[in-house]
Write an enzyme that holds these catalytic residues in place. Structure first.
Site, PDB file in Angstrom:
ATOM      1  N   VAL A  34       0.833  -1.190   0.000  1.00  0.00           N
ATOM      2  CA  VAL A  34       0.000   0.000   0.000  1.00  0.00           C
ATOM      3  C   VAL A  34       0.880   1.258   0.000  1.00  0.00           C
ATOM      4  CG1 VAL A  34      -0.284   0.068   2.510  1.00  0.00           C
ATOM      5  CG2 VAL A  34      -2.041   1.037   1.046  1.00  0.00           C
ATOM      6  N   SER A 470       4.310 -70.798  21.699  1.00  0.00           N
ATOM      7  CA  SER A 470       2.893 -71.050  21.490  1.00  0.00           C
ATOM      8  C   SER A 470       2.128 -70.581  22.718  1.00  0.00           C
ATOM      9  CB  SER A 470       2.677 -72.549  21.245  1.00  0.00           C
ATOM     10  OG  SER A 470       1.316 -72.807  21.109  1.00  0.00           O
ATOM     11  N   GLY A 471       1.053 -69.801  22.500  1.00  0.00           N
ATOM     12  CA  GLY A 471       0.271 -69.314  23.629  1.00  0.00           C
ATOM     13  C   GLY A 471       0.843 -68.062  24.262  1.00  0.00           C
ATOM     14  N   SER A 542       8.375 -69.323  14.979  1.00  0.00           N
ATOM     15  CA  SER A 542       9.716 -69.145  14.413  1.00  0.00           C
ATOM     16  C   SER A 542      10.805 -69.232  15.489  1.00  0.00           C
ATOM     17  CB  SER A 542       9.806 -67.825  13.634  1.00  0.00           C
ATOM     18  OG  SER A 542       9.270 -66.741  14.351  1.00  0.00           O
TER      19      SER A 542
END
Lengths: 633, 314
Positions: A34, A470-471, A542
């Site tokens: 401006v 397992s489990g 695994s």
């Protein structure tokens, strides 16, 4: 504008009007802060071209006493600063459009603010402009913002620039000062692709070199601003470019007529031309062209027409009909410059609506390559984009669209991004030209490339390898994790020991050799799934370190995450969800891990979970925290 | 019905860069088609004035040879010039468009009118409120208007697709950026878009186009001897018996015409001999009074239009 003689006959006026009809239109942008006097300059152009009607002036004089900043003079800026709040703040904060005309041209001016926080407004004004007037205060010379304005104008494809060196009256109409600023700007602007660049010394406040030369600068021999605007040639050879026609609306009043309505976005089309629907590749020839003035033999860029083709080919809104001999790209990924326009930052991976031509699809930014500092043009890495920031980025679309590089076609190469929740326009983009070729090369590789598949899924694929007795809780944890990843929009798959043994590994038993083969096969399958782009969860006992190491080697670094689900065997035996420990202890199952086959616990798992006393939710959150920390989700 | 002008279309479509009017025309047609394609239930606000005549003409072009794929709607305050209403009905019949006429019946019951309540209350109840009622009643999600950016300062910053909240309000501080010709027409339920295809036209463009295309306009734009009363420095036409004539009022037969059209008690006539289109354009080129100053409603405050628009006025 020269007015017709007030006593002229109707016929003379009619002729005058019709002679005016042939004038063309120039859309230009003014930028500068401006304080540079931008609004005053536009006010001056309006004022001097005598399109400010008398009572607007009367109203202006009233307003000036309330808001004016230049004492008793008329404040020309008040003509163009529109909204109440802006007038009170004394700054222009939005894009305003102004109009004036001379005998040669009609002008549409996009008046845009200059401050850095209004980059989006300047980009908006620039998107429809053919020329930019960059204002400089002669006292200050080139400022950071002048460079920014030149950069944004160039980015938006503006090829014609006027450097308006304003307030020359305040430096004593100095030729030396003018030459110095011009030279500095020319040196700077060499990097931009401006076809014309004209520097003009002027005083918006007193009018020198705006519409008339004035007496103060006999040393300046160039055109006034208005002379230049009236004569500069901005024809962008649109007609010479390949024909492009985004279909807006299918015009079907009855069974005998089927036309495609739209605006020609580039090039020229004639009856008999061979055209193609870009996405489908279906071709036909043009039978009829209905233009703005009736049936015609040919039409060119910018005209709103309805095309009828000789064959009944399928096309609808969003399709691009194009010259069969010069087709646009059709792809679901491109690299583009983005200007972010929202207070809410851009997030890569988030889904936005993308409107390109007449087509709206969902899209996301897959990668911000770098953002560009609008003041220094330096590149910087970025993970998000904030309001008014500009970046170079890759985008992926859910369906292929037809497009051209922005440099080749401003209409078929531009797009906006829309927030899906608020419907706000949050970004604007320009498909980049130079990357196009690179993208094409990239593409051939992409057909078999993991990165491409991953990119289109918007994620980083990896294998999460759950190992444990397992489990121990592997399947419970993996299953819950998969659910949580799914909720986050991640693409996943789980390979579970029991399930795989029912199919792929049905032929394997539980001997050590079979266990090795079991893991080898599962490792290979997991690798394929990761290659397909998935987050792959492998839930297998695994038990042997070496097979887990073998599986690890199938994956790039960082893409194999070993998760040790560590539960003491006593607890597993107590849980015994499938009754297997009981069978093994009874001698009904042989080679059972932990009973009569060893379990080799991981030495350096990425994630080690001790399950005792913890619930699965907590455990899964720990895994997610790890994935986040490692940029995997 | 007045209709003049020439068919010079062959001469003005020379190959190469489109001239100003054809550029504006193409842009407007593009906008009109975008609205028709993207919205479920659009409507064209038809105010009967010259800008509306141009807008309608452009819409007909945009969809030819099909019919208009949306209805026209006129918000009738019951105070429009009688010639406007006659022109409206003829036009709808001529082009075979669906025309909806809506009046604020609550306002009628309360006896709201410009003479009894003043321009501000009348405009608010019979125009702004009536428009909102009508948009809600028919569930329109987009409404075309004929506003131009050169008319007035707050319009200069309004978008082509101008978003309105569920309450029909315009928020000038929170407008969607509008780039290229990519208009964002996404809205949530209850929200709407006001679309302004004539945004970039000036008054001169409008008149030139009317001349070039031979577009019919209401005869009130042409000078004719009409009965008028001088009031607050304006010439108000005595269009029907509702016009209160006080003891000091003098009804004069003057050669006058109108530069804008609206409610007759609020629309000032100008003295003029311009009874042909070229004469009107000549007069416009040497005009000493800008267009909207003929409307009383803008006189209250130079920022009054912005206020009205925030409240849902077109």
């Amino acid at each position: 504008m020269r007015n017709p003689d007030p006593t002229a006959s109707d016929e003379a006026v009619r002729e005058y009007i019709l002679s005016q009809v042939n004038k063309d239109q120039l859309r230009f942008l003014t930028c500068g802060s401006v304080d540079d006097g931008k609004s005053t300059l536009i006010g001056r152009l309006l004022y001097d071209t005598k399109l400010i009607f008398e009572d607007q002036l009367a109203a202006l004089e009233r307003d000036s006493t309330r808001h004016g900043t230049v004492g008793d003079d008329i404040d020309l800026a008040l003509l163009v600063d529109g909204l109440e709040a802006e007038r009170e703040q004394g700054i222009t904060i939005d894009v305003a459009y102004r109009f004036f005309a001379t005998d040669r041209r009609k002008f549409i001016v996009a008046d845009t603010p200059g401050h850095e926080q209004y980059t989006r407004n300047m980009a908006t004004g620039a998107s429809t402009a053919d020329l930019a007037v960059l204002l400089v205060d002669a006292r200050n010379g080139l400022m950071t913002q002048t460079r920014r304005h030149a950069f944004i104008a160039s980015l938006l494809g503006i090829h014609h620039v006027v450097l308006a060196i304003n307030k020359i009256d305040l430096v004593g109409y100095s030729q030396e000062r003018f030459n110095q600023i011009e030279a500095e700007f020319r040196a700077f602007a060499q990097g931009f692709d401006f076809e014309t660049l004209v520097a003009i010394p002027l005083s918006a406040r007193y009018g020198d070199n705006v519409t008339a030369p004035g007496d103060n600068m006999p040393w300046y021999e160039g055109p006034t601003l208005l002379e230049h605007l009236e004569t500069v040639e901005v024809g962008r050879d649109d007609d010479a470019r390949p024909f492009r026609f985004p279909v807006q609306w299918v015009n079907r009043p009855n069974l005998d007529f089927r036309g495609f309505s739209g605006t020609i976005a580039g090039g020229r089309v004639s009856v008999g031309d061979e055209v193609v629907v870009a996405a489908s590749g279906r071709t036909s020839t043009v039978k009829t062209i209905l233009s703005q003035v009736g049936e015609t033999q040919s039409a060119s860029s910018g005209e709103a027409v309805t095309l009828v083709l000789n064959d009944e080919i399928d096309a609808s809104r969003g399709d691009v009909i194009a010259a069969a001999a010069a087709r646009p790209d059709v792809a679901d990924q491109f690299a583009a410059h983005l200007i972010w326009m929202s207070e809410e930052p851009l997030l890569p991976g988030r889904s936005y609506l993308l409107k390109i031509g007449t087509r709206t699809v969902t899209a996301s930014v897959t990668e911000i390559k770098h953002k560009i500092n609008v003041n220094t043009f330096e590149r910087a890495a970025a993970k998000t984009l904030e309001l008014n920031e500009i970046a170079f980025a890759n985008l992926a679309l859910t369906v292929p669209v037809a497009f051209d590089p922005y440099e080749a076609n401003r209409t078929t190469g531009s797009f906006i991004l829309i927030d899906r929740l608020t419907n706000a326009t949050v970004g604007a983009g320009m498909v980049w030209f130079a990357l196009r070729r690179a993208t094409n090369i990239h593409w051939q590789a992409l057909e078999v490339d993991q990165a491409a598949r991953a990119q289109s899924l918007g994620q980083t694929p990896a294998a999460l390898w759950f190992t444990g007795l397992s489990g121990s809780g592997k399947s419970t944890v993996a299953s819950l994790l998969e659910k949580k990843l799914h909720v986050r929009g991640r693409h996943t798959y789980t390979l579970d020991g029991d399930n795989v043994r029912h199919g792929l590994n049905r032929d394997l038993g539980f001997t050590d050799a079979d266990r090795v083969e079991n893991i080898r096969r599962v490792g290979e399958v997991a690798r394929l799934f990761v290659d397909a782009g998935l987050l792959t969860l492998v839930s297998f006992i695994s038990p042997f370190r070496s097979e887990r190491a073998m599986a690890r080697e199938l994956f790039p670094d960082g893409r194999f995450i070993e998760v040790f689900v560590d539960t003491p065997i006593e607890e597993c035996r107590r849980r015994d969800p499938k009754g297997l420990y009981r069978k093994a202890d009874a001698g009904e199952l042989r080679n059972f891990t932990g009973v009569d086959s060893p379990y080799e616990a991981p030495e350096n798992p990425e994630i080690h979970i001790r399950t005792m006393g913890r619930d699965p939710e907590e455990i899964v959150d720990e895994i997610i925290a790890y994935l986040e920390a490692n940029d995997l989700i | 019905m007045h209709q003049e002008g020439s068919n010079l279309q062959e001469d003005v479509m020379a190959p190469g860069r489109l001239d100003n009017l054809r550029t504006l025309e193409a842009e407007s047609i593009h906008i009109i088609r975008e609205v028709a394609a993207e919205f479920r239930n659009p409507v064209m606000l038809y105010s009967i004035g010259k800008d509306s005549s141009v807008l309608l003409h452009l819409a007909m072009k945009a969809f030819a040879p099909s019919r208009l794929p949306f209805p026209l709607m006129h918000v009738d305050t019951t105070w429009k010039f009688r010639e406007m209403i006659a022109f409206r009905d003829e036009t709808a019949k001529r082009i075979g468009a669906d025309l909806i006429v809506h009046t604020n019946e609550d306002g009628i019951r309360q006896g709201i009118g410009p003479f009894s309540h003043g321009s501000s209350v009348h405009t608010h109840v019979m125009k702004t409120e009536a428009l909102k009622q009508a948009l809600d009643k028919y569930g329109f999600d987009a409404a075309f208007g004929g506003a131009r950016r050169d008319e007035e300062k707050s319009r200069a910053k309004e978008r082509v697709f101008s978003f309105r909240s569920k309450a029909h309000a315009w928020d000038p501080k929170n407008q969607r950026p509008e780039l290229w010709n990519l208009y964002n027409g996404r809205i949530a339920k209850g929200e709407s878009i006001r679309a302004f295809p004539l945004s970039n036209w000036t008054e001169l463009d409008i008149w030139q186009y009317i001349l070039l295309e031979g577009i019919p306009i209401v005869p009130l734009y042409y000078a004719k001897r009409r009965p008028v009363v001088r009031r607050d420095g304006m010439l108000i036409m005595v269009d029907d018996e509702r016009m209160p004539i006080g003891p000091d009022d003098r009804v004069e037969e003057l050669m006058v015409r109108f530069r804008t059209l609206g409610c007759y008690p609020l629309t000032g006539a100008i003295e003029s001999d311009a009874d042909t289109l070229p004469a009107i354009i000549r007069e416009m080129l040497i005009a000493r009074t800008s267009e909207r100053s003929g409307r009383l409603i803008d006189h209250d405050d130079s920022a009054s239009m912005e206020k009205k628009k925030r409240e849902g006025y077109f």
